[in-house]
Scaffold this motif. Sequence first.
Motif, mmCIF file in Angstrom:
data_model
loop_
_atom_site.group_PDB
_atom_site.id
_atom_site.type_symbol
_atom_site.label_atom_id
_atom_site.label_comp_id
_atom_site.label_asym_id
_atom_site.label_seq_id
_atom_site.Cartn_x
_atom_site.Cartn_y
_atom_site.Cartn_z
ATOM 1 N N PHE A 7 1.025 -1.039 0.428
ATOM 2 C CA PHE A 7 0.061 -0.161 0.179
ATOM 3 C C PHE A 7 0.332 1.178 -0.331
ATOM 4 C CE2 PHE A 7 -2.407 3.360 2.166
ATOM 5 C CZ PHE A 7 -3.886 3.288 1.262
ATOM 6 N N ALA A 8 1.617 1.408 0.105
ATOM 7 C CA ALA A 8 2.779 2.397 0.599
ATOM 8 C C ALA A 8 3.501 2.522 -0.500
ATOM 9 C CB ALA A 8 4.165 2.285 1.510
ATOM 10 N N ALA A 9 3.895 1.725 -1.211
ATOM 11 C CA ALA A 9 4.195 1.496 -2.628
ATOM 12 C C ALA A 9 3.372 2.370 -3.620
ATOM 13 C CB ALA A 9 4.620 0.561 -2.809
ATOM 14 N N ALA A 10 1.847 2.058 -3.790
ATOM 15 C CA ALA A 10 1.100 1.871 -4.615
ATOM 16 C C ALA A 10 1.442 3.814 -4.263
ATOM 17 C CB ALA A 10 -0.184 1.122 -4.561
ATOM 18 N N THR A 11 0.572 4.369 -3.097
ATOM 19 C CA THR A 11 0.835 5.654 -3.097
ATOM 20 C C THR A 11 1.683 6.407 -2.947
ATOM 21 O OG1 THR A 11 1.300 5.174 -0.603
ATOM 22 C CG2 THR A 11 -1.378 5.026 -1.351
ATOM 23 N N LYS A 12 3.397 5.524 -3.270
ATOM 24 C CA LYS A 12 4.138 6.304 -3.605
ATOM 25 C C LYS A 12 3.850 6.526 -5.388
ATOM 26 C CE LYS A 12 9.009 5.780 -3.360
ATOM 27 N NZ LYS A 12 10.117 4.988 -3.093
ATOM 28 N N LEU B 196 -0.981 6.226 -6.826
ATOM 29 C CA LEU B 196 -2.479 5.830 -7.485
ATOM 30 C C LEU B 196 -2.937 6.217 -6.153
ATOM 31 C CD1 LEU B 196 -0.602 3.859 -9.064
ATOM 32 C CD2 LEU B 196 -2.039 2.060 -7.782
ATOM 33 N N ILE B 197 -4.274 6.504 -6.504
ATOM 34 C CA ILE B 197 -5.206 6.800 -5.358
ATOM 35 C C ILE B 197 -6.392 6.154 -4.698
ATOM 36 C CG2 ILE B 197 -7.866 8.026 -5.268
ATOM 37 C CD1 ILE B 197 -6.583 9.732 -7.872
ATOM 38 N N HIS B 198 -6.235 6.146 -3.405
ATOM 39 C CA HIS B 198 -6.744 5.095 -2.046
ATOM 40 C C HIS B 198 -8.599 5.347 -2.368
ATOM 41 C CE1 HIS B 198 -7.823 3.514 1.815
ATOM 42 N NE2 HIS B 198 -7.688 2.186 1.238
ATOM 43 N N ALA C 269 -5.884 -3.880 -7.405
ATOM 44 C CA ALA C 269 -6.663 -3.905 -6.534
ATOM 45 C C ALA C 269 -5.497 -5.025 -5.892
ATOM 46 C CB ALA C 269 -7.781 -5.081 -6.978
ATOM 47 N N LEU C 270 -5.424 -4.495 -4.187
ATOM 48 C CA LEU C 270 -4.495 -4.763 -3.754
ATOM 49 C C LEU C 270 -5.257 -6.097 -2.426
ATOM 50 C CD1 LEU C 270 -2.236 -3.056 -0.674
ATOM 51 C CD2 LEU C 270 -2.399 -4.966 -0.975
ATOM 52 N N CYS C 271 -5.253 -7.032 -2.996
ATOM 53 C CA CYS C 271 -5.766 -7.686 -2.754
ATOM 54 C C CYS C 271 -4.881 -9.052 -1.906
ATOM 55 C CB CYS C 271 -6.235 -9.342 -3.660
ATOM 56 S SG CYS C 271 -7.461 -7.802 -4.251
ATOM 57 N N ARG C 272 -5.272 -8.997 -1.025
ATOM 58 C CA ARG C 272 -4.571 -10.071 0.952
ATOM 59 C C ARG C 272 -5.987 -10.715 1.531
ATOM 60 N NH1 ARG C 272 -3.458 -10.025 6.302
ATOM 61 N NH2 ARG C 272 -1.834 -12.057 6.297
ATOM 62 N N GLY D 13 1.204 -12.511 -5.563
ATOM 63 C CA GLY D 13 1.936 -13.411 -4.306
ATOM 64 C C GLY D 13 3.317 -12.060 -4.548
ATOM 65 N N GLY D 14 3.901 -12.254 -3.758
ATOM 66 C CA GLY D 14 5.138 -10.973 -3.270
ATOM 67 C C GLY D 14 5.174 -11.313 -1.673
ATOM 68 N N TYR D 15 6.414 -11.735 -1.439
ATOM 69 C CA TYR D 15 6.668 -11.265 0.338
ATOM 70 C C TYR D 15 7.665 -10.415 0.642
ATOM 71 C CZ TYR D 15 3.277 -15.183 -1.348
ATOM 72 O OH TYR D 15 2.352 -15.914 -1.954
ATOM 73 N N ALA D 16 7.933 -10.636 1.806
ATOM 74 C CA ALA D 16 8.338 -9.369 2.854
ATOM 75 C C ALA D 16 9.687 -9.863 2.945
ATOM 76 C CB ALA D 16 8.405 -8.931 3.986
ATOM 77 N N CYS D 17 10.460 -8.335 1.797
ATOM 78 C CA CYS D 17 11.619 -8.563 1.332
ATOM 79 C C CYS D 17 12.075 -6.444 1.246
ATOM 80 C CB CYS D 17 12.485 -9.514 0.408
ATOM 81 S SG CYS D 17 11.320 -9.103 -1.794
ATOM 82 N N GLU D 18 13.437 -6.417 1.159
ATOM 83 C CA GLU D 18 13.461 -5.314 0.722
ATOM 84 C C GLU D 18 13.074 -4.615 -0.309
ATOM 85 O OE1 GLU D 18 17.217 -1.670 0.993
ATOM 86 O OE2 GLU D 18 17.414 -4.015 1.427
ATOM 87 N N ALA D 19 13.131 -5.363 -1.434
ATOM 88 C CA ALA D 19 12.800 -4.373 -2.772
ATOM 89 C C ALA D 19 10.887 -4.894 -3.012
ATOM 90 C CB ALA D 19 13.142 -5.085 -4.106
ATOM 91 N N LEU D 20 10.660 -5.445 -2.340
ATOM 92 C CA LEU D 20 8.803 -5.271 -2.750
ATOM 93 C C LEU D 20 8.067 -4.470 -3.305
ATOM 94 C CD1 LEU D 20 6.469 -7.532 -2.311
ATOM 95 C CD2 LEU D 20 6.390 -7.450 -0.332
ATOM 96 N N GLY D 21 8.378 -2.966 -2.255
ATOM 97 C CA GLY D 21 7.943 -2.039 -2.810
ATOM 98 C C GLY D 21 8.349 -1.389 -4.480
#
Length: 352
Positions: free
Chosen positions: A37-42, A45-47, A150-153, A319-327
């Motif tokens: 979400f932080a990356a999308a707004t960066k 993108l409009i929430h 769609a940020l589906c989680r 998918g896409g899991y927690a790592c430094e470059a995910l955003g």
Amino acid sequence: MKVIYDEVQKRHHPGFFLTSGARAPNPETPARADMLFAAATKAGLIHEVPPDLGLAPAASVHTPEYLAFLATIYTRWQRIELASEEVIPNIHPDRRDGAYPLSAVGQAGYHMADTSCPIGADTYECALRSAHAAAQAARLVSAGDPAAYALCRPPGHHAFADLAGGFCYLNNAAIAAQALRATADRVTILDVDLHHGNGTQGIFYARPDVLTVSIHADPARFYPFFWGHADERGRDAGLGYNLNLPLERKTGDEGFLAALDRALERIAAFAPGALVVALGLDAYEGDPFAGLAVTTPGFGRIGARIAQLALPTVIVQEGGYACEALGANLVSFLDGFRAGHRVGVALGGERP
């Protein structure tokens, strides 16, 4: 472009899963949503918070038997003496055409493919809200938005019509595609996740109105193992409407893009009116699952090539899991997609 997301989705927080027989922390964590979400707004993108769309979106692709199971199983499980905190199956049928058990334990085995999709107190509500995000993105695109994210989680592409698996409960990409069918005669789902979208394939395997295409690590030695092979082409009326493009482990940008070119050729031959991109960022070279080796700039190139189709597009997070470059990987894909879309519109939707 809008990002459709509800923070309620973070309440689902699975405790663990089994990997190669060993207990490990479940990587499908709420932190993923925060990073994305932080990356999308960066990325500008409009929430938009999706409205409560009820059961209709999920019921468009999932059986009522399965939805009733998801809605009630956690409460029923807690009545079992010495039951685990989360619903985790310990028995599975050897076929799916036998008797349907009344037991909560038996139904868990019937409706849950593996141990990586535990069901907790908030799982069902969060899966519904995730599905609402996908459905709302499809509604926006059907109404004229060129694209929506769609940020589906929790994610969805491993969920069949009546079966959870691989962190997935409701198939968000399939729900989006079915919603797009209201305004498009033909829809394509292009899955670029590290893992094959076996649930998505299963839902549409006998249908000619939705073309399913998946680029993924070869399942011969990789999850989901039993699906995703190149000879799976569909069946009955859907024969010829499924394309799998399995890749060798550690395939990088050039190999992935070569497969994407094949995928785009097949999509062009189908002439869809709309597109769903099942976006997995776990193909990244530094993702914890370490299956493929796409770079951060590579995601931008993938996004740009897809967008040059100039189709109304719903991007559904997988998918896409927690790592430094995910955003950074999401930003790269979105930036590439928007740049490619401008080129695609100028070219009249022709492939590069």
